[in-house]
Design a protein around this motif. Sequence first.
Motif, short mmCIF file in Angstrom:
data_model
loop_
_atom_site.label_atom_id
_atom_site.label_comp_id
_atom_site.label_asym_id
_atom_site.label_seq_id
_atom_site.Cartn_x
_atom_site.Cartn_y
_atom_site.Cartn_z
N UNK B 25 0.82 -1.21 0.00
CA UNK B 25 0.00 0.00 0.00
C UNK B 25 0.85 1.25 0.00
N UNK B 26 1.97 1.16 0.70
CA UNK B 26 2.87 2.32 0.81
C UNK B 26 3.63 2.51 -0.50
N UNK B 27 3.40 3.62 -1.17
CA UNK B 27 3.98 3.85 -2.49
C UNK B 27 5.51 3.85 -2.45
N UNK B 28 6.07 4.49 -1.43
CA UNK B 28 7.53 4.60 -1.36
C UNK B 28 8.19 3.25 -1.13
N UNK B 29 7.59 2.46 -0.23
CA UNK B 29 8.15 1.12 0.04
C UNK B 29 8.06 0.26 -1.21
N UNK B 30 6.94 0.35 -1.92
CA UNK B 30 6.76 -0.43 -3.13
C UNK B 30 7.82 -0.06 -4.17
N UNK B 31 8.14 1.24 -4.21
CA UNK B 31 9.17 1.71 -5.14
C UNK B 31 10.53 1.08 -4.80
N UNK B 32 10.85 1.07 -3.51
CA UNK B 32 12.13 0.45 -3.08
C UNK B 32 12.10 -1.04 -3.39
N UNK B 33 10.93 -1.67 -3.12
CA UNK B 33 10.81 -3.11 -3.36
C UNK B 33 11.11 -3.43 -4.83
N UNK B 34 10.66 -2.56 -5.73
CA UNK B 34 10.90 -2.81 -7.16
C UNK B 34 12.36 -2.57 -7.52
N UNK B 35 12.97 -1.60 -6.85
CA UNK B 35 14.41 -1.38 -7.09
C UNK B 35 15.19 -2.62 -6.69
N UNK B 36 14.83 -3.17 -5.52
CA UNK B 36 15.51 -4.38 -5.06
C UNK B 36 15.25 -5.53 -6.02
N UNK B 37 13.98 -5.63 -6.46
CA UNK B 37 13.59 -6.70 -7.37
C UNK B 37 14.40 -6.70 -8.65
N UNK B 38 14.86 -5.54 -9.06
CA UNK B 38 15.63 -5.47 -10.31
C UNK B 38 17.10 -5.83 -10.09
N UNK B 65 11.08 -9.79 0.25
CA UNK B 65 11.55 -8.40 0.15
C UNK B 65 10.51 -7.45 0.75
N UNK B 66 9.25 -7.66 0.39
CA UNK B 66 8.20 -6.76 0.87
C UNK B 66 7.93 -6.94 2.37
N UNK B 67 8.01 -8.17 2.83
CA UNK B 67 7.79 -8.43 4.25
C UNK B 67 8.86 -7.71 5.07
N UNK B 68 10.11 -7.83 4.60
CA UNK B 68 11.20 -7.23 5.34
C UNK B 68 11.15 -5.70 5.28
N UNK B 69 10.70 -5.16 4.14
CA UNK B 69 10.57 -3.71 4.02
C UNK B 69 9.54 -3.18 5.01
N UNK B 70 8.40 -3.87 5.12
CA UNK B 70 7.37 -3.40 6.05
C UNK B 70 7.83 -3.56 7.50
N UNK B 73 13.31 -2.91 7.46
CA UNK B 73 14.70 -3.12 7.04
C UNK B 73 15.02 -2.25 5.82
N UNK B 74 16.30 -1.93 5.67
CA UNK B 74 16.69 -1.08 4.55
C UNK B 74 16.99 -1.94 3.32
N UNK B 75 17.13 -1.26 2.20
CA UNK B 75 17.43 -1.93 0.94
C UNK B 75 18.71 -2.76 1.06
N UNK B 76 19.75 -2.16 1.66
CA UNK B 76 21.04 -2.86 1.77
C UNK B 76 20.91 -4.11 2.64
N UNK B 77 20.18 -3.99 3.74
CA UNK B 77 20.00 -5.14 4.64
C UNK B 77 19.32 -6.30 3.92
N UNK B 78 18.30 -5.95 3.13
CA UNK B 78 17.54 -7.00 2.45
C UNK B 78 18.39 -7.68 1.38
N UNK B 79 19.12 -6.87 0.61
CA UNK B 79 19.98 -7.45 -0.42
C UNK B 79 21.07 -8.32 0.23
N UNK B 80 21.61 -7.83 1.35
CA UNK B 80 22.62 -8.63 2.07
C UNK B 80 22.04 -9.97 2.53
#
Lengths: 166, 122
Positions: B25-38, B65-70, B73-80
Motif C-alpha cells: 500500500x505504501x507507495x515509497x516502500x513499493x518503489x524500493x521493493x521494485x528497485x531491489x527486485x531489479x 523483500x516486501x515483508x522485510x521492508x514493512x 529493514x533497509x534496501x542494503x540489509x535485504x539485499x545482504x
Amino acid sequence: MKYLFTLIFLLFTFILYEGLKKDPRSIPSNLISKEIPEFSIKTFSNSDLSDFELKNDNVAIINFFASWCPPCRVEHKQLLKLSNDIPIYGIAKKNKKQDLSKWLNELGNPYKKIGMDETGLLSIEWGVYGIPETFIVGDGVVKYRHVGPVMRRDLETIKNIAKDLQ
Amino acid sequence: MKFLVLFSYLIFSDLKAIEPDEILDDYNLEKIAREIGKELRCLVCQNEDIQNSNADIAKDLRKVVRKKLTEGETKEQIIDFVHSKYGDFVLFKPPVRFDTLGLWLLPILFFFFLSLFFFRKR
C-alpha cells in the motif's frame, strides 16, 4: 605485437571453452560450513520443529520436498533406506496436510518429523531454490547440499559424509 | 488507439509478473521493493530479475523483500540477506573481490588493448 594478440586470443578461447563445460544451472550453496538458520515451525503432527532440535542430533538430514513434486516421489525410496541409519527431517514446502498424509500413506514415511513450510519462507532461509534439496547437518553446521532427487548412486556419498561426522 | 496501447504498456511494463496481492500500500516502500527486485537474479530462470519472473522462487523472494521492508529493514540489509542465502549468483552486480576482480578488470583491459590496436599509428 602480433604474437601478443594471438596469445590473448588463445587465452580467451581457452577460458571460454572451459566455461562451456560448466553447468549454469548448478548454484553452489552459500550455507556450507555455516551454522543452520534459526527457525521454528509447526509440524505435520502439530508439534514444533526448531533449529535447536536439529543441533541436538549429531548428524541429521534435512530434506525439502512436497507431495506435488514429481522428483520427490523418485527419491522417496532412497530416503526410506537412509532413514535406517540417519535421522531425516522433512520440510514440506507449500503442502496441504491432506495431500501429504495421502502421499505418506502410499509411499511410507522416512521422516522423524515433518515441518510445514506453508509460505516457502523457511526454504528461502535455507537458500533452497528448487525442491527436492537435501542438506546434511553435523552438530548444527551445514556440511553438504544435494540439489535434485537423491538417487541410488548418491547414497554412497551421503552415507560417507554422515559416517565421517558420527 | 495503437498509440494508447503502446503508451500504457510502456507505463505499466513494470508490472509484468507482479501480482496485485503482492503490491504494498505504501507507495515509497513499493518503489524500493521494485528497485531491489531489479537487482536480484531469479535463481531458476537464467538471467531474469525476480521483478519480471513468474517462477515460484521469484514470487517468494518478492514476498520476502516486501515483508522485510514493512518490518523496517533497509534496501542494503535485504539485499545482504538474500546474498547471504543464495551467494553471488543472485546479484546482477557481483561484489568486487579478489576472485571476481577479473570480471571487473577484463572489460577495461580489453577495451584498452582494442583501442591500442585500432588507433595506433602505422
